[in-house]
Design a protein around this motif. Structure first.
Motif, mmCIF file in Angstrom:
data_model
loop_
_atom_site.group_PDB
_atom_site.id
_atom_site.type_symbol
_atom_site.label_atom_id
_atom_site.label_comp_id
_atom_site.label_asym_id
_atom_site.label_seq_id
_atom_site.Cartn_x
_atom_site.Cartn_y
_atom_site.Cartn_z
ATOM 1 N N ALA A 239 -6.908 29.915 -70.906
ATOM 2 C CA ALA A 239 -6.521 29.568 -70.110
ATOM 3 C C ALA A 239 -7.840 29.781 -68.991
ATOM 4 C CB ALA A 239 -5.600 30.742 -68.668
ATOM 5 N N GLN A 240 -8.632 28.784 -68.729
ATOM 6 C CA GLN A 240 -9.989 29.407 -68.413
ATOM 7 C C GLN A 240 -9.840 28.868 -67.453
ATOM 8 O OE1 GLN A 240 -12.149 26.971 -67.486
ATOM 9 N NE2 GLN A 240 -10.795 24.745 -68.464
ATOM 10 N N PHE A 241 -9.116 27.547 -66.689
ATOM 11 C CA PHE A 241 -9.010 27.199 -65.524
ATOM 12 C C PHE A 241 -8.498 27.958 -64.608
ATOM 13 C CE2 PHE A 241 -6.586 25.443 -68.646
ATOM 14 C CZ PHE A 241 -5.179 25.537 -68.220
ATOM 15 N N HIS A 242 -8.096 29.012 -64.869
ATOM 16 C CA HIS A 242 -7.029 29.829 -63.816
ATOM 17 C C HIS A 242 -8.270 31.111 -63.875
ATOM 18 C CE1 HIS A 242 -3.144 27.815 -63.945
ATOM 19 N NE2 HIS A 242 -2.814 27.720 -64.557
ATOM 20 N N LEU A 243 -9.558 31.513 -64.125
ATOM 21 C CA LEU A 243 -10.152 32.558 -63.856
ATOM 22 C C LEU A 243 -10.433 32.528 -62.768
ATOM 23 C CD1 LEU A 243 -11.923 32.476 -67.859
ATOM 24 C CD2 LEU A 243 -10.614 34.056 -66.563
ATOM 25 N N GLY A 244 -10.418 34.040 -62.406
ATOM 26 C CA GLY A 244 -11.167 34.044 -61.794
ATOM 27 C C GLY A 244 -9.835 34.535 -60.125
ATOM 28 N N ARG A 245 -8.454 34.282 -60.880
ATOM 29 C CA ARG A 245 -7.343 34.186 -59.848
ATOM 30 C C ARG A 245 -7.279 36.327 -60.249
ATOM 31 N NH1 ARG A 245 -5.424 29.887 -57.110
ATOM 32 N NH2 ARG A 245 -5.879 27.892 -58.161
ATOM 33 N N ALA A 246 -6.781 37.164 -59.346
ATOM 34 C CA ALA A 246 -6.217 38.452 -60.240
ATOM 35 C C ALA A 246 -5.392 38.474 -61.529
ATOM 36 C CB ALA A 246 -5.878 39.262 -59.218
ATOM 37 N N GLY A 247 -5.695 38.600 -62.525
ATOM 38 C CA GLY A 247 -5.221 39.592 -63.714
ATOM 39 C C GLY A 247 -5.146 38.226 -64.677
ATOM 40 N N THR A 248 -5.386 37.755 -64.551
ATOM 41 C CA THR A 248 -5.805 36.320 -65.335
ATOM 42 C C THR A 248 -6.787 36.633 -66.424
ATOM 43 O OG1 THR A 248 -5.294 34.558 -64.392
ATOM 44 C CG2 THR A 248 -6.700 34.106 -66.070
ATOM 45 N N ALA A 249 -6.342 36.331 -67.788
ATOM 46 C CA ALA A 249 -7.750 37.375 -68.742
ATOM 47 C C ALA A 249 -7.647 35.800 -69.939
ATOM 48 C CB ALA A 249 -7.271 38.041 -69.815
ATOM 49 N N SER A 250 -8.301 35.220 -70.194
ATOM 50 C CA SER A 250 -8.474 34.085 -70.583
ATOM 51 C C SER A 250 -9.539 34.239 -72.314
ATOM 52 C CB SER A 250 -8.740 32.672 -70.300
ATOM 53 O OG SER A 250 -9.102 31.112 -70.926
ATOM 54 N N LEU A 251 -8.739 33.932 -73.191
ATOM 55 C CA LEU A 251 -9.572 33.643 -74.327
ATOM 56 C C LEU A 251 -10.034 32.376 -74.317
ATOM 57 C CD1 LEU A 251 -7.130 34.699 -77.355
ATOM 58 C CD2 LEU A 251 -8.694 36.259 -76.117
ATOM 59 N N ARG A 252 -11.426 32.215 -74.761
ATOM 60 C CA ARG A 252 -12.371 30.593 -75.137
ATOM 61 C C ARG A 252 -11.271 30.311 -75.625
ATOM 62 N NH1 ARG A 252 -17.788 30.982 -73.973
ATOM 63 N NH2 ARG A 252 -18.536 32.580 -72.846
ATOM 64 N N PRO A 253 -11.392 28.812 -75.986
ATOM 65 C CA PRO A 253 -10.991 27.800 -77.020
ATOM 66 C C PRO A 253 -10.934 28.408 -78.527
ATOM 67 C CG PRO A 253 -11.457 26.366 -74.939
ATOM 68 C CD PRO A 253 -11.910 27.846 -74.735
ATOM 69 N N SER A 254 -12.419 27.965 -79.081
ATOM 70 C CA SER A 254 -12.911 29.011 -79.974
ATOM 71 C C SER A 254 -12.181 29.875 -80.681
ATOM 72 C CB SER A 254 -14.489 28.798 -79.891
ATOM 73 O OG SER A 254 -15.086 29.736 -79.044
ATOM 74 N N ARG B 298 -5.710 19.305 -65.911
ATOM 75 C CA ARG B 298 -6.838 18.427 -66.004
ATOM 76 C C ARG B 298 -8.360 18.783 -66.575
ATOM 77 N NH1 ARG B 298 -4.895 16.031 -60.213
ATOM 78 N NH2 ARG B 298 -2.820 16.081 -60.233
ATOM 79 N N HIS B 299 -8.119 19.400 -67.241
ATOM 80 C CA HIS B 299 -9.415 19.787 -67.731
ATOM 81 C C HIS B 299 -10.164 20.389 -67.069
ATOM 82 C CE1 HIS B 299 -7.552 18.937 -71.453
ATOM 83 N NE2 HIS B 299 -7.119 17.554 -70.783
ATOM 84 N N LEU B 300 -10.263 20.395 -65.905
ATOM 85 C CA LEU B 300 -11.340 21.294 -65.000
ATOM 86 C C LEU B 300 -11.529 22.226 -65.107
ATOM 87 C CD1 LEU B 300 -9.074 20.244 -61.695
ATOM 88 C CD2 LEU B 300 -10.793 19.307 -62.745
ATOM 89 N N ASP B 301 -12.721 22.748 -64.176
ATOM 90 C CA ASP B 301 -13.420 24.305 -64.728
ATOM 91 C C ASP B 301 -12.070 25.308 -63.295
ATOM 92 O OD1 ASP B 301 -15.063 24.454 -62.170
ATOM 93 O OD2 ASP B 301 -15.977 22.365 -62.684
ATOM 94 N N ALA B 302 -12.566 26.358 -63.204
ATOM 95 C CA ALA B 302 -11.486 27.144 -62.790
ATOM 96 C C ALA B 302 -11.866 26.976 -61.534
ATOM 97 C CB ALA B 302 -11.923 29.052 -63.219
ATOM 98 N N ALA B 303 -13.229 26.952 -60.251
ATOM 99 C CA ALA B 303 -13.442 26.845 -59.440
ATOM 100 C C ALA B 303 -12.829 25.590 -58.665
ATOM 101 C CB ALA B 303 -14.917 27.124 -58.848
ATOM 102 N N ARG B 304 -13.193 24.383 -59.294
ATOM 103 C CA ARG B 304 -12.703 23.178 -58.857
ATOM 104 C C ARG B 304 -10.842 23.093 -58.967
ATOM 105 N NH1 ARG B 304 -15.021 17.891 -62.266
ATOM 106 N NH2 ARG B 304 -14.634 19.347 -63.490
ATOM 107 N N HIS B 305 -10.203 23.562 -59.823
ATOM 108 C CA HIS B 305 -9.045 24.212 -59.988
ATOM 109 C C HIS B 305 -8.245 24.980 -59.160
ATOM 110 C CE1 HIS B 305 -5.022 25.472 -61.912
ATOM 111 N NE2 HIS B 305 -5.522 24.640 -62.942
ATOM 112 N N ARG B 306 -8.915 26.333 -58.498
ATOM 113 C CA ARG B 306 -8.831 26.269 -57.851
ATOM 114 C C ARG B 306 -9.230 25.543 -56.338
ATOM 115 N NH1 ARG B 306 -11.764 30.549 -59.970
ATOM 116 N NH2 ARG B 306 -12.829 30.470 -58.509
#
Length: 262
Positions: free
Chosen positions: A69-84, A207-215
Motif C-alpha cells: 500500500a505504498q501509495f497510502h504512505l504518509g497518512r496516519a496508521g498506514t503500514a506498507s510492505l514493499r511489493p518484493s 493509478r500506480h502513483l507515489d504517495a505524494a501524488r496520490h495524496r
C-alpha cells in the motif's frame, strides 16, 4: 475451520480424506478515509474467507494483515510492505503450506495493491518447482481472487450504491466492517467527490502513483467512493453474498481434477 485453531491430527485426517485445499486471505493496514477502520481490508478478507471455508467444508488461514500500500504512505496508521517483501512472504507461506500437505491454495485478497505481488509470487513458486529447486510432496495449484469479484456481490453492490461504489473506502467494504464491528461505526465522511479527470491513467482503480501524488489527487483518501451510504444492515447482506460467491469458487477449485484446477 481456521487453520490456527486446528490440531495436526485433525488436519492430517482431512488430508487422508483427500481434503487438501485452503483459503489464504490477504489484507492491508491502510487509511480508509479519516473515519474508516485502518484494518478494513484484512477484516473483510478474513470474514469472507472464514465464511466461505465453513460453507464449503474447507480450511481458512489467518489473514496476512499487511499488504502493498505504498501509495497510502504518509497518512496516519498506514503500514506498507514493499511489493518484493510481500512477494517473498507469500512465496514462503505458499511453499510452507505445500510442504505441509496442502495442494490447493486460494489467495483471497481484500486489497487491490496485493494483486500484482501475489501473481508474481505464484510464478516464483512455480518457477522453483519447474527448475528443480523445489520438490513438493504433491503438485500445488494456486488461484487468486478478490473477495468482491463474484456475481452475487457485484449485483448487490450495484443495486445498493451504483456508481458511488468507487474504488477505495467503498461503501460495500465499509458496510461489512460496520456489520462486524458496530462499536466502531464511522461517522463524519467527507462530501462525495467523483473521480478527478486524469488523462495519464485509466478512469479508475490503481493509478500506480507515489504517495505524494496520490495524496494530492485524493486528499480525503477516497477514490470515487461515497462511504456515507454504508449501513451495517447492508454489510450483513454483502458478507452473505461474498461468502456464497467465494464458497462456490473454492468448492469447485477443491473438487476439480489437477489439470483443470485453474
Amino acid at each position: 475451520m481456521r487453520l490456527d485453531r486446528m490440531s495436526v491430527s485433525a488436519l492430517e485426517a482431512r488430508f487422508a480424506a483427500g481434503q487438501r485445499g485452503i483459503i489464504l486471505p490477504l489484507g492491508s493496514l491502510e487509511q480508509h478515509g479519516a473515519p474508516g477502520l485502518l484494518g478494513t481490508d484484512a477484516i473483510c478478507a478474513q470474514a469472507v474467507a472464514d465464511g466461505a471455508a465453513a460453507r464449503a467444508d474447507g480450511v481458512s488461514a489467518p489473514v496476512l494483515a499487511y499488504g502493498q500500500a505504498q501509495f497510502h504512505l504518509g497518512r496516519a496508521g498506514t503500514a506498507s510492505l514493499r511489493p518484493s517483501t510481500l512477494m517473498a512472504v507469500l512465496v514462503d507461506v505458499m511453499t510452507s503450506l505445500a510442504l505441509g500437505g496442502f495442494t490447493r491454495v486460494l489467495l483471497l485478497t481484500g486489497h487491490g495493491g496485493n494483486i500484482a505481488p501475489a501473481q508474481a509470487a505464484v510464478q516464483e513458486v512455480m518457477a522453483e518447482v519447474s527448475m528443480g529447486r523445489l520438490a513438493l510432496p504433491a503438485p500445488l495449484t494456486v488461484k487468486l481472487r478478490a473477495w468482491w469479484e463474484g456475481p452475487r456481490l457485484i449485483g448487490l453492490r450495484r443495486a445498493l450504491y451504483g456508481d458511488r461504489e468507487g474504488f477505495h473506502a467503498t461503501p460495500s467494504e465499509v458496510a461489512i466492517a460496520m456489520a462486524l464491528h458496530p462499536e466502531a461505526a464511522p461517522e463524519g465522511w467527507p462530501t462525495f467527490r467523483p473521480l478527478p479527470a486524469d488523462p495519464l491513467h485509466d478512469a479508475g482503480g490503481d493509478r500506480h502513483l507515489d504517495a505524494a501524488r496520490h495524496r494530492a489527487m485524493f486528499p480525503d483518501g477516497l477514490i470515487g467512493s461515497d462511504p456515507s451510504l454504508a449501513r451495517a444492515e447492508h454489510g450483513h447482506a454483502l458478507l452473505e453474498a461474498a461468502t456464497a460467491d467465494v464458497a462456490e469458487v473454492f468448492a469447485a477449485f477443491q473438487a476439480a481434477p489437477d489439470h483443470a484446477a485453474r
